[in-house]
Scaffold this active site. Structure first.
Site, PDB file in Angstrom:
ATOM      1  N   PHE A  11       0.827  -1.211   0.000  1.00 18.49           N
ATOM      2  CA  PHE A  11       0.000   0.000   0.000  1.00 18.49           C
ATOM      3  C   PHE A  11       0.868   1.271   0.000  1.00 18.49           C
ATOM      4  CE2 PHE A  11      -2.217   2.747   3.380  1.00 18.49           C
ATOM      5  CZ  PHE A  11      -2.756   3.599   2.429  1.00 18.49           C
ATOM      6  N   ASP A  31       9.798  -7.211  -2.861  1.00 14.64           N
ATOM      7  CA  ASP A  31       8.531  -7.507  -2.189  1.00 14.64           C
ATOM      8  C   ASP A  31       8.200  -8.971  -2.440  1.00 14.64           C
ATOM      9  OD1 ASP A  31       5.628  -7.605  -1.548  1.00 14.64           O
ATOM     10  OD2 ASP A  31       5.804  -5.427  -1.428  1.00 14.64           O
ATOM     11  N   ALA A  77       7.127  -5.398   5.843  1.00 15.12           N
ATOM     12  CA  ALA A  77       6.794  -5.820   7.210  1.00 15.12           C
ATOM     13  C   ALA A  77       5.474  -6.559   7.169  1.00 15.12           C
ATOM     14  CB  ALA A  77       6.659  -4.607   8.133  1.00 15.12           C
ATOM     15  N   TYR A 145       4.408  -6.855  17.364  1.00 14.05           N
ATOM     16  CA  TYR A 145       4.597  -5.865  16.284  1.00 14.05           C
ATOM     17  C   TYR A 145       5.219  -4.582  16.833  1.00 14.05           C
ATOM     18  CZ  TYR A 145       3.209  -2.354  12.776  1.00 14.05           C
ATOM     19  OH  TYR A 145       3.198  -1.320  11.862  1.00 14.05           O
ATOM     20  N   VAL A 189      -8.369  -0.902   8.865  1.00 13.80           N
ATOM     21  CA  VAL A 189      -9.822  -0.860   9.038  1.00 13.80           C
ATOM     22  C   VAL A 189     -10.537  -0.094   7.915  1.00 13.80           C
ATOM     23  CG1 VAL A 189      -9.903   1.170  10.575  1.00 13.80           C
ATOM     24  CG2 VAL A 189     -11.627  -0.617  10.770  1.00 13.80           C
ATOM     25  N   ARG A 213      -8.170   6.783  16.655  1.00 13.08           N
ATOM     26  CA  ARG A 213      -6.979   6.700  15.821  1.00 13.08           C
ATOM     27  C   ARG A 213      -6.788   8.053  15.138  1.00 13.08           C
ATOM     28  NH1 ARG A 213      -6.710   2.722  18.387  1.00 13.08           N
ATOM     29  NH2 ARG A 213      -6.252   0.577  17.765  1.00 13.08           N
ATOM     30  N   GLY A 273      -4.190  -6.565  23.103  1.00 12.49           N
ATOM     31  CA  GLY A 273      -2.920  -5.938  22.695  1.00 12.49           C
ATOM     32  C   GLY A 273      -3.107  -4.654  21.912  1.00 12.49           C
ATOM     33  N   GLU A 274      -4.362  -4.157  21.873  1.00  9.08           N
ATOM     34  CA  GLU A 274      -4.624  -2.954  21.071  1.00  9.08           C
ATOM     35  C   GLU A 274      -4.488  -1.682  21.874  1.00  9.08           C
ATOM     36  OE1 GLU A 274      -7.509  -3.692  17.370  1.00  9.08           O
ATOM     37  OE2 GLU A 274      -8.107  -2.324  18.933  1.00  9.08           O
TER      38      GLU A 274
HETATM   39  P1  NAD Z   1       1.417  -3.463   3.278  1.00 11.53           P
HETATM   40  O1  NAD Z   1       1.141  -4.796   3.871  1.00 11.53           O
HETATM   41  O2  NAD Z   1       0.544  -2.984   2.189  1.00 11.53           O
HETATM   42  O3  NAD Z   1       2.916  -3.358   2.780  1.00 11.53           O
HETATM   43  C1  NAD Z   1       3.961  -4.173   3.273  1.00 11.53           C
HETATM   44  C2  NAD Z   1       4.597  -4.842   2.066  1.00 11.53           C
HETATM   45  O4  NAD Z   1       5.656  -5.663   2.524  1.00 11.53           O
HETATM   46  C3  NAD Z   1       3.611  -5.771   1.325  1.00 11.53           C
HETATM   47  O5  NAD Z   1       3.641  -5.447  -0.056  1.00 11.53           O
HETATM   48  C4  NAD Z   1       4.136  -7.167   1.579  1.00 11.53           C
HETATM   49  O6  NAD Z   1       3.901  -8.023   0.486  1.00 11.53           O
HETATM   50  C5  NAD Z   1       5.613  -6.896   1.817  1.00 11.53           C
HETATM   51  N1  NAD Z   1       6.265  -7.910   2.636  1.00 11.53           N
HETATM   52  C6  NAD Z   1       5.798  -8.460   3.798  1.00 11.53           C
HETATM   53  N2  NAD Z   1       6.676  -9.370   4.248  1.00 11.53           N
HETATM   54  C7  NAD Z   1       7.711  -9.391   3.365  1.00 11.53           C
HETATM   55  C8  NAD Z   1       8.914 -10.121   3.284  1.00 11.53           C
HETATM   56  N3  NAD Z   1       9.234 -11.052   4.209  1.00 11.53           N
HETATM   57  N4  NAD Z   1       9.742  -9.894   2.240  1.00 11.53           N
HETATM   58  C9  NAD Z   1       9.431  -8.986   1.281  1.00 11.53           C
HETATM   59  N5  NAD Z   1       8.301  -8.262   1.302  1.00 11.53           N
HETATM   60  C10 NAD Z   1       7.458  -8.455   2.344  1.00 11.53           C
HETATM   61  O7  NAD Z   1       1.429  -2.434   4.497  1.00 11.53           O
HETATM   62  P2  NAD Z   1       1.590  -0.847   4.498  1.00 11.53           P
HETATM   63  O8  NAD Z   1       0.405  -0.332   5.189  1.00 11.53           O
HETATM   64  O9  NAD Z   1       1.945  -0.348   3.151  1.00 11.53           O
HETATM   65  O10 NAD Z   1       2.833  -0.706   5.486  1.00 11.53           O
HETATM   66  C11 NAD Z   1       4.126  -0.325   5.059  1.00 11.53           C
HETATM   67  C12 NAD Z   1       5.004  -0.123   6.283  1.00 11.53           C
HETATM   68  O11 NAD Z   1       4.475   0.918   7.096  1.00 11.53           O
HETATM   69  C13 NAD Z   1       5.112  -1.357   7.193  1.00 11.53           C
HETATM   70  O12 NAD Z   1       6.414  -1.414   7.703  1.00 11.53           O
HETATM   71  C14 NAD Z   1       4.131  -1.060   8.306  1.00 11.53           C
HETATM   72  O13 NAD Z   1       4.470  -1.731   9.492  1.00 11.53           O
HETATM   73  C15 NAD Z   1       4.292   0.434   8.425  1.00 11.53           C
HETATM   74  N6  NAD Z   1       3.111   1.100   9.001  1.00 11.53           N
HETATM   75  C16 NAD Z   1       1.933   1.124   8.326  1.00 11.53           C
HETATM   76  C17 NAD Z   1       0.840   1.808   8.879  1.00 11.53           C
HETATM   77  C18 NAD Z   1      -0.512   1.901   8.208  1.00 11.53           C
HETATM   78  O14 NAD Z   1      -1.414   2.532   8.769  1.00 11.53           O
HETATM   79  N7  NAD Z   1      -0.702   1.344   7.023  1.00 11.53           N
HETATM   80  C19 NAD Z   1       0.993   2.453  10.117  1.00 11.53           C
HETATM   81  C20 NAD Z   1       2.201   2.342  10.787  1.00 11.53           C
HETATM   82  C21 NAD Z   1       3.275   1.695  10.208  1.00 11.53           C
HETATM   83  C1  UD1 Z   2      -2.668   0.196  12.139  1.00  6.79           C
HETATM   84  C2  UD1 Z   2      -1.774  -0.498  11.126  1.00  6.79           C
HETATM   85  C3  UD1 Z   2      -0.445  -0.785  11.754  1.00  6.79           C
HETATM   86  C4  UD1 Z   2       0.112   0.501  12.325  1.00  6.79           C
HETATM   87  C5  UD1 Z   2      -0.865   1.189  13.289  1.00  6.79           C
HETATM   88  C6  UD1 Z   2      -0.368   2.584  13.693  1.00  6.79           C
HETATM   89  C7  UD1 Z   2      -2.598  -2.026   9.414  1.00  6.79           C
HETATM   90  C8  UD1 Z   2      -3.174  -3.366   9.119  1.00  6.79           C
HETATM   91  N1  UD1 Z   2      -2.373  -1.769  10.709  1.00  6.79           N
HETATM   92  O1  UD1 Z   2      -2.931  -0.674  13.260  1.00  6.79           O
HETATM   93  O2  UD1 Z   2       0.455  -1.282  10.760  1.00  6.79           O
HETATM   94  O3  UD1 Z   2       1.334   0.268  12.933  1.00  6.79           O
HETATM   95  O4  UD1 Z   2      -2.093   1.393  12.600  1.00  6.79           O
HETATM   96  O5  UD1 Z   2      -1.300   3.201  14.511  1.00  6.79           O
HETATM   97  O6  UD1 Z   2      -2.376  -1.240   8.537  1.00  6.79           O
HETATM   98  N2  UD1 Z   2     -11.156  -2.904  13.564  1.00  6.79           N
HETATM   99  C9  UD1 Z   2     -12.453  -3.352  13.600  1.00  6.79           C
HETATM  100  N3  UD1 Z   2     -12.845  -4.231  12.625  1.00  6.79           N
HETATM  101  C10 UD1 Z   2     -12.027  -4.659  11.624  1.00  6.79           C
HETATM  102  C11 UD1 Z   2     -10.699  -4.173  11.597  1.00  6.79           C
HETATM  103  C12 UD1 Z   2     -10.289  -3.287  12.597  1.00  6.79           C
HETATM  104  O7  UD1 Z   2     -13.223  -3.000  14.486  1.00  6.79           O
HETATM  105  O8  UD1 Z   2     -12.450  -5.452  10.770  1.00  6.79           O
HETATM  106  C13 UD1 Z   2     -10.717  -1.969  14.619  1.00  6.79           C
HETATM  107  C14 UD1 Z   2      -9.491  -2.497  15.354  1.00  6.79           C
HETATM  108  O9  UD1 Z   2      -9.851  -3.379  16.376  1.00  6.79           O
HETATM  109  C15 UD1 Z   2      -8.865  -1.190  15.832  1.00  6.79           C
HETATM  110  C16 UD1 Z   2      -9.242  -0.168  14.752  1.00  6.79           C
HETATM  111  O10 UD1 Z   2     -10.320  -0.737  14.033  1.00  6.79           O
HETATM  112  O11 UD1 Z   2      -9.387  -0.792  17.066  1.00  6.79           O
HETATM  113  C17 UD1 Z   2      -8.101   0.094  13.788  1.00  6.79           C
HETATM  114  O12 UD1 Z   2      -7.607  -1.178  13.366  1.00  6.79           O
HETATM  115  P1  UD1 Z   2      -6.443  -1.332  12.259  1.00  6.79           P
HETATM  116  O13 UD1 Z   2      -6.822  -0.638  11.019  1.00  6.79           O
HETATM  117  O14 UD1 Z   2      -6.062  -2.758  12.190  1.00  6.79           O
HETATM  118  O15 UD1 Z   2      -5.315  -0.393  12.872  1.00  6.79           O
HETATM  119  P2  UD1 Z   2      -4.293  -0.503  14.070  1.00  6.79           P
HETATM  120  O16 UD1 Z   2      -4.456  -1.730  14.877  1.00  6.79           O
HETATM  121  O17 UD1 Z   2      -4.373   0.824  14.734  1.00  6.79           O
END
Ligand code: NAD
Ligand code: UD1
Length: 312
Positions: A11, A31, A77, A145, A189, A213, A273-274
């Site tokens: 993403f 990836d 990740a 995590y 979410v 959030r 753990g949330e």
């Molecule tokens: P995402 O799952 O879309 O992207 C992670 C990518 O890493 C995926 O394309 C997956 O295929 C790849 N990947 C996973 N394991 C791998 C491996 N062993 N080797 C190679 N590729 C691998 O998630 P994202 O939301 O784009 O997150 C990107 C980064 O940002 C992550 O490190 C995540 O922890 C961090 N992050 C995301 C959010 C969020 O809200 N989306 C918030 C905080 C931190």
């Molecule tokens: C998300 C990110 C994580 C990041 C963190 C930073 C993803 C998958 N997770 O975690 O990588 O480090 O933000 O703040 O991108 N929920 C529901 N129903 C669902 C899914 C989620 O109720 O089907 C609730 C969850 O319980 C949570 C909230 O929505 O309370 C947000 O969930 P989620 O999008 O997974 O985010 P984080 O756990 O905050």
């Protein structure tokens, strides 16, 4: 200029790749497509994709040695808190050890990088009461995590200071927007909400909906990453967020209004753990020139428009 984006088919990574290519930077993506998709990467002479695992040390070392990257963005990740609770050892290998191995190789091979950027998370702050969270706030990581993200931050910063490597860490809050993969029950979410609203599926709500959030639209995140790349930011940590605290219930109401649809909801107990409440101070980032351009309403509207095009 040449950049490596691990997790670049995912993403956030795929939006970053698109942006870097538009800046005429040559990009290499690694990836394993566990969550990322081939379609997320637009064909371009300036992008090379390796479908590989970041845990494959010999592959990663040969790549680093061969390509001599200027910038390294480590995004690969397992991004789900809940998934890390299911499989803590496996996610540790990816979320921490793969990063440490790369840093160690950069150090020992004396690779001349300009910046190594590690993507950490707001999850490191945990449930301590001080809000909003600034980068110096106490941390209390509650899940494998969050523990891996925090410990890896410390490695990244210590490698920077001890071995004079140009490293920086960012803590993303809750990023949303097109290409977030909704396919897993552990997905972000808003991607799950979008899917449920599109397909008339039932949304499982964990907890009372009053958990908060700080949701930030992907375009603001890319703006922030580029500012951090351009400015002098070595050995620092930056929150990347919008700066507004919103409940899940509010997000759902707003999204229902935007889409003109009613969400069907099944309530479930809250997840272990949330974090209960999460909101950032973005003062440090603002000093670099960051300004949020996308309100929740604008971001959700844009995301929904795109999702509708995919359906038709
Ligand atoms: P995402 O799952 O879309 O992207 C992670 C990518 O890493 C995926 O394309 C997956 O295929 C790849 N990947 C996973 N394991 C791998 C491996 N062993 N080797 C190679 N590729 C691998 O998630 P994202 O939301 O784009 O997150 C990107 C980064 O940002 C992550 O490190 C995540 O922890 C961090 N992050 C995301 C959010 C969020 O809200 N989306 C918030 C905080 C931190
Ligand atoms: C998300 C990110 C994580 C990041 C963190 C930073 C993803 C998958 N997770 O975690 O990588 O480090 O933000 O703040 O991108 N929920 C529901 N129903 C669902 C899914 C989620 O109720 O089907 C609730 C969850 O319980 C949570 C909230 O929505 O309370 C947000 O969930 P989620 O999008 O997974 O985010 P984080 O756990 O905050």
């Amino acid at each position: 200029m040449k950049a490596l984006v691990t997790g670049g088919a995912g993403f956030i990574g795929s939006h970053l790749v698109e942006y870097l290519v538009a800046q005429a930077i040559e990009v290499v993506v690694v990836d394993n497509l566990s969550m990322g998709k081939l379609d997320n990467i637009k064909q371009s002479d300036n992008v090379k994709l390796y479908i590989e695992d970041v845990r494959n040390e010999s592959f990663m070392q040969a790549l680093l040695q061969r390509e001599k990257f200027d910038y390294i963005y480590f995004l690969a990740a397992v991004a789900s808190v809940a998934d890390s609770i299911e499989r803590p050892c496996e996610t540790h290998e990816i979320n921490q050890n793969a990063v440490l191995n790369m840093l160690e190789f950069i150090r020992t091979a004396k690779l001349p990088i300009k910046q190594f950027l590690f993507t950490s998370s707001a999850a490191v702050y945990g449930n301590l009461p001080e809000l909003p969270k600034n980068e110096d706030a106490r941390v209390s990581p509650l899940s494998p995590y969050a523990i891996d993200k925090y410990a890896t931050e410390r490695y990244v910063l210590a490698y920077g200071e001890l071995y004079q490597l140009p490293t920086v860490c960012v803590r993303f809050f809750n990023v949303y927007g097109p290409r977030q993969n909704p396919s897993s029950p552990y997905s972000g979410v808003i991607s799950i909400l979008t899917d449920c609203l599109r397909q008339g599926r039932v949304f499982t709500m964990y907890g009372d909906g009053l958990q908060t959030r700080d949701f930030v639209y992907i375009k603001d995140v890319i703006q922030a990453l580029w500012l951090i790349t351009q400015k002098s930011t070595h050995h620092q940590v930056f929150n990347i967020a919008n700066g507004r605290e919103l409940t899940l219930a509010h997000i759902i109401k707003t999204y229902e209004k935007i889409t003109g649809r009613d969400l069907k909801i099944t309530p479930m107990a809250g997840r272990l753990g949330e974090v209960k409440r999460s909101v950032a101070s973005v003062g440090k980032l603002t000093k670099l020139g960051y300004a949020t351009n996308w309100s929740l309403k604008q971001g959700l509207t844009q995301y929904w428009k795109g999702a509708q095009c995919e359906t038709s």
